[in-house]
Write a protein that holds these residues in place. Structure first.
Motif, PDB file in Angstrom:
ATOM      1  N   LYS A  50       0.876  -1.170  -0.020  1.00 32.37           N
ATOM      2  CA  LYS A  50       0.121   0.081  -0.019  1.00 32.37           C
ATOM      3  C   LYS A  50       0.855   1.318   0.008  1.00 32.37           C
ATOM      4  CE  LYS A  50      -3.944  -2.281   2.265  1.00 32.37           C
ATOM      5  NZ  LYS A  50      -4.685  -2.437   3.800  1.00 32.37           N
ATOM      6  N   ILE A  51       2.332   1.098   0.070  1.00 34.30           N
ATOM      7  CA  ILE A  51       2.995   2.151   0.165  1.00 34.30           C
ATOM      8  C   ILE A  51       3.519   2.692  -1.418  1.00 34.30           C
ATOM      9  CG2 ILE A  51       5.342   3.066   0.879  1.00 34.30           C
ATOM     10  CD1 ILE A  51       5.292   1.346   3.129  1.00 34.30           C
ATOM     11  N   PRO A  52       2.999   3.947  -1.720  1.00 33.47           N
ATOM     12  CA  PRO A  52       3.491   4.318  -3.086  1.00 33.47           C
ATOM     13  C   PRO A  52       4.969   4.329  -3.270  1.00 33.47           C
ATOM     14  CG  PRO A  52       2.019   5.973  -2.021  1.00 33.47           C
ATOM     15  CD  PRO A  52       2.384   4.617  -0.977  1.00 33.47           C
ATOM     16  N   GLN A  53       5.299   3.759  -4.557  1.00 34.62           N
ATOM     17  CA  GLN A  53       6.769   3.569  -4.855  1.00 34.62           C
ATOM     18  C   GLN A  53       7.443   4.660  -4.694  1.00 34.62           C
ATOM     19  OE1 GLN A  53       8.311   0.219  -5.089  1.00 34.62           O
ATOM     20  NE2 GLN A  53       6.505  -0.188  -3.992  1.00 34.62           N
ATOM     21  N   GLU A  54       7.046   5.765  -5.205  1.00 31.96           N
ATOM     22  CA  GLU A  54       7.731   7.122  -5.215  1.00 31.96           C
ATOM     23  C   GLU A  54       7.906   7.553  -4.047  1.00 31.96           C
ATOM     24  OE1 GLU A  54       3.298   8.246  -6.218  1.00 31.96           O
ATOM     25  OE2 GLU A  54       4.565   6.471  -6.499  1.00 31.96           O
ATOM     26  N   TRP A  55       7.360   7.174  -2.837  1.00 34.01           N
ATOM     27  CA  TRP A  55       7.550   7.637  -1.616  1.00 34.01           C
ATOM     28  C   TRP A  55       8.633   6.785  -0.650  1.00 34.01           C
ATOM     29  CZ3 TRP A  55       2.020   8.811   0.074  1.00 34.01           C
ATOM     30  CH2 TRP A  55       1.562  10.040  -0.652  1.00 34.01           C
ATOM     31  N   LEU A  56       9.247   5.701  -1.475  1.00 29.50           N
ATOM     32  CA  LEU A  56      10.360   4.829  -0.820  1.00 29.50           C
ATOM     33  C   LEU A  56      11.648   5.768  -0.689  1.00 29.50           C
ATOM     34  CD1 LEU A  56       9.534   1.416  -2.428  1.00 29.50           C
ATOM     35  CD2 LEU A  56       8.751   2.124  -0.206  1.00 29.50           C
ATOM     36  N   ILE A  57      12.221   5.724   0.613  1.00 30.82           N
ATOM     37  CA  ILE A  57      13.566   6.007   0.787  1.00 30.82           C
ATOM     38  C   ILE A  57      14.658   5.302   0.033  1.00 30.82           C
ATOM     39  CG2 ILE A  57      15.189   6.636   2.400  1.00 30.82           C
ATOM     40  CD1 ILE A  57      12.670   6.986   4.435  1.00 30.82           C
ATOM     41  N   LYS A  58      15.392   5.915  -1.018  1.00 26.93           N
ATOM     42  CA  LYS A  58      16.197   4.916  -1.601  1.00 26.93           C
ATOM     43  C   LYS A  58      17.458   4.590  -0.819  1.00 26.93           C
ATOM     44  CE  LYS A  58      15.372   6.832  -6.130  1.00 26.93           C
ATOM     45  NZ  LYS A  58      15.877   7.619  -7.356  1.00 26.93           N
ATOM     46  N   ASP A  59      18.026   5.400   0.180  1.00 25.54           N
ATOM     47  CA  ASP A  59      19.048   5.145   0.935  1.00 25.54           C
ATOM     48  C   ASP A  59      18.517   5.263   2.422  1.00 25.54           C
ATOM     49  OD1 ASP A  59      21.258   4.473  -0.841  1.00 25.54           O
ATOM     50  OD2 ASP A  59      20.788   6.651  -1.525  1.00 25.54           O
ATOM     51  N   LEU A  60      18.063   4.199   3.182  1.00 28.88           N
ATOM     52  CA  LEU A  60      17.884   4.379   4.564  1.00 28.88           C
ATOM     53  C   LEU A  60      18.839   4.723   5.204  1.00 28.88           C
ATOM     54  CD1 LEU A  60      15.339   1.404   4.823  1.00 28.88           C
ATOM     55  CD2 LEU A  60      14.662   3.724   5.184  1.00 28.88           C
ATOM     56  N   PRO A  61      18.845   5.667   6.307  1.00 29.41           N
ATOM     57  CA  PRO A  61      19.816   6.011   7.148  1.00 29.41           C
ATOM     58  C   PRO A  61      20.055   4.859   8.112  1.00 29.41           C
ATOM     59  CG  PRO A  61      17.783   7.338   7.812  1.00 29.41           C
ATOM     60  CD  PRO A  61      17.625   6.499   6.591  1.00 29.41           C
TER      61      PRO A  61
END
Length: 588
Positions: A50-61
């Motif tokens: 259900k999470i929009p792909q464009e809102w995914l963090i590419k590099d998680l801190p």
């Protein structure tokens, strides 16, 4: 910022991808032939989809402190940031004037909530399409009529997982409740939606709710955004973490022993525990149903103090006693909010500070927070005296005995349906074989009556104790409010938040209370460990917590305080909390 490493907690935005499809599930539904592990994995996978792909963090801190990460993520526009960092009052004003549309505000908070979830694992149910459809309806209504739907028009509101919304699940951390969307919303939900709120996410809780940390076998562990090695508290820990990251302007949690106030305090936000039977509870999922001696209450959490007051006024303005048989018939009182029983608005107040509860001496940062508050109140012209604790341990143990009378049977009646283990430890390295810690035992009906009778007597004794403080004040009144720690520490490492004596007394005595962040954080220079050789007894908390303390352990943890009033003084406590908050802000 770096890619997540081998020590990254997998509950922070990852899951067993493929389980959902491997099981051939188009929607997660409870199937008694499936293992509890497969059910949990499928539910978690369904959440992630259900999470929009464009809102995914590419590099998680990998940083411990991620409070400022949303600003730096590049996923939020300047307008997103302006909206999500506004107070509730500003949001409602701009929504009513059409400066910001509800669709825009809902989108901005949805985006920030998804970012927050990837950082600290704070969400359970995500229903953004439904929320945006509701926001669009509200915008169209305002454009067509020129009027708002209600006092919360267009405001996104998050809810603790147990708050039932028709058509959405309330698993409450129980695997057996997966795949069972509720058929009817809680009365509180109906009131919020009628008032114009936009519900958009639900937040994580511990299995059974009855923990002051947040972890379950479906969604995993929620961490503190100020320091992810520490707990966000519980049981409204998902709400506390989400709002601390400004992924929601306002949320509703529940509190039976500190479950709103502990997460608010640990996460550096505001929280309110109202008196029994003022905010409607009917229609919500819960544990210990039928236990009505120490009542769970719904209360708000917010980034701003005005958010607490706004939602309480809104709910009471809907006359909830006409819908929920347990709500008392008591309107919001502007007279009481103007402190009519406390010398009037702008008058001198007398606050008492509980420096310790006689059970555990607070760590140096907590002591410093109390001292900062005293200094600020004195500078604002108020009186501050010391509060003498009264039977704090007895009150807490009495409450635990009431819960323990039947809690084991209550928890097992649900966990045995799926075969999932009853969580016995919140520690990250728990084996699953730990026995759940309890302060009490199963009781016969007669034995329980005696414990409840003692609670009644303790409430009367504490009222007398408070009333007697009239001899110590210069106002001619007893102490107006008591200021206390939220806990003996700023937060706790995962699995080690075991002390709720600083909050549970308010539940037992039914004292409304507000959590205020002092604006200070744990500082290794200012909060040096002090030598001690004597400790409170007979319980081991005092020495254990003292030996655990180093300022480095609690790095960046916010320092909160708690403002406590007497039963049914909800409006006055909110008003006095504003006095305290204003004094603290003027001294920053």
């Amino acid at each position: 910022m770096r890619r997540r490493g081998k020590n990254h907690d997998p509950s922070h935005g990852t899951a067993n991808h493929g389980v959902y499809k491997r099981l051939g599930l188009h929607s997660v539904s409870f199937n008694p032939t499936m293992s509890w592990k497969d059910l949990a994995a499928a539910k978690k996978q369904a959440q992630l989809e259900k999470i929009p792909q464009e809102w995914l963090i590419k590099d998680l801190p990998t940083d411990k402190n991620v409070v400022d990460f949303p600003k730096k993520s590049g996923l939020l526009s300047d307008l997103d940031l302006e909206i999500t960092e506004s107070s509730v009052a500003t949001l409602l004003q701009n929504l009513a004037s059409s400066k910001w549309s509800s669709v825009q505000v809902t989108t901005s908070f949805s985006k920030r909530a998804i970012i927050a979830h990837q950082l600290v694992n704070c969400l359970t149910e995500i229903f953004l399409d439904r929320a945006l459809a509701r926001a669009k309806e509200l915008d169209e209504h305002l454009a067509r009529t020129g009027k708002v739907v209600g006092p919360l028009h267009g405001l996104p509101v998050s809810l603790k997982d147990q708050v039932n919304i028709k058509g959405i699940e309330s698993t409450m951390g129980y695997i057996a409740w997966i795949g069972k969307p509720v058929e009817k919303s809680a009365i509180l939900v109906d009131i919020l939606e009628e008032s114009g709120a936009v519900l958009f996410v639900k937040t994580n809780v511990p299995q059974t709710l009855m923990w002051v940390e947040t972890h379950n076998l479906i969604f995993g562990r929620t961490s503190n955004p100020h320091n992810r090695t520490l707990t966000s508290g519980g049981s409204s820990g998902g709400e506390g973490a989400l709002i601390a990251l400004k992924g929601s302007p306002l949320g509703l949690g529940s509190d039976i022993g500190g479950s709103v106030r502990v997460p608010a305090g640990f996460c550096g936000i505001y929280g309110f525990r109202p008196s029994y039977h003022r905010i409607p509870y009917s229609g919500a999922a819960n544990s210990l149903e039928g236990q009505d001696s120490v009542n769970s209450v719904f209360g708000p959490l917010s980034q701003s103090l005005d958010g607490l007051t706004t939602v309480v006024k809104t709910v009471l303005g809907k006359q909830p006693w006409l819908r929920d048989a347990h709500v008392i018939r008591k309107q919001w009182s502007e007279e009481e909010y103007a402190l009519s029983d406390h010398g009037g608005k702008g008058g001198k107040l007398c606050f008492a500070i509980m420096w310790d509860d006689g059970i555990t001496k607070p760590d140096p940062p907590i002591r410093r927070g109390l001292e900062l508050t005293k200094k600020a109140l004195l500078a604002a012209g108020h009186e501050v005296i010391d509060w003498k604790p009264y039977k704090q341990a007895e009150i807490g143990l009495n409450t635990f005995a009431i819960w323990s009378a039947g809690s084991g049977d209550d928890y097992r009646s649900v966990t045995q349906l799926s075969g999932e283990p009853l969580i016995g430890s919140m520690a990250p390295d728990a084996t699953g074989n730990e026995v759940r810690p309890v302060f009490g035992k199963p009781l016969s009906a007669y034995e329980l009556w005696q414990v409840q009778k003692k609670k009644r007597d303790l409430r009367q004794e504490y009222l007398n104790h408070w009333s007697a403080t009239v001899a110590q004040t210069s106002t001619g009144r007893p102490v107006d409010a008591v200021i206390t720690p939220v806990a003996p520490y700023a937060s706790a490492p995962h699995g080690l938040n075991r002390n709720l004596f600083y909050t549970v007394w308010c539940n037992a005595l039914d004292y409304p209370s507000v959590i205020i962040p002092t604006g200070a954080k744990v500082d290794p220079v200012l909060d040096v460990k002090q030598p001690r050789t004597e400790f409170f007894s007979p319980m081991p908390f005092d020495k254990d917590i003292y030996e655990r303390y180093t300022p480095e352990l609690y790095e960046d943890a916010p320092i909160p305080i708690q403002v406590v009033g007497r039963t049914m003084e909800d409006e006055a406590v909110l008003a006095m909390s504003k006095v305290v908050d204003d004094a603290l802000r003027s001294n920053l």
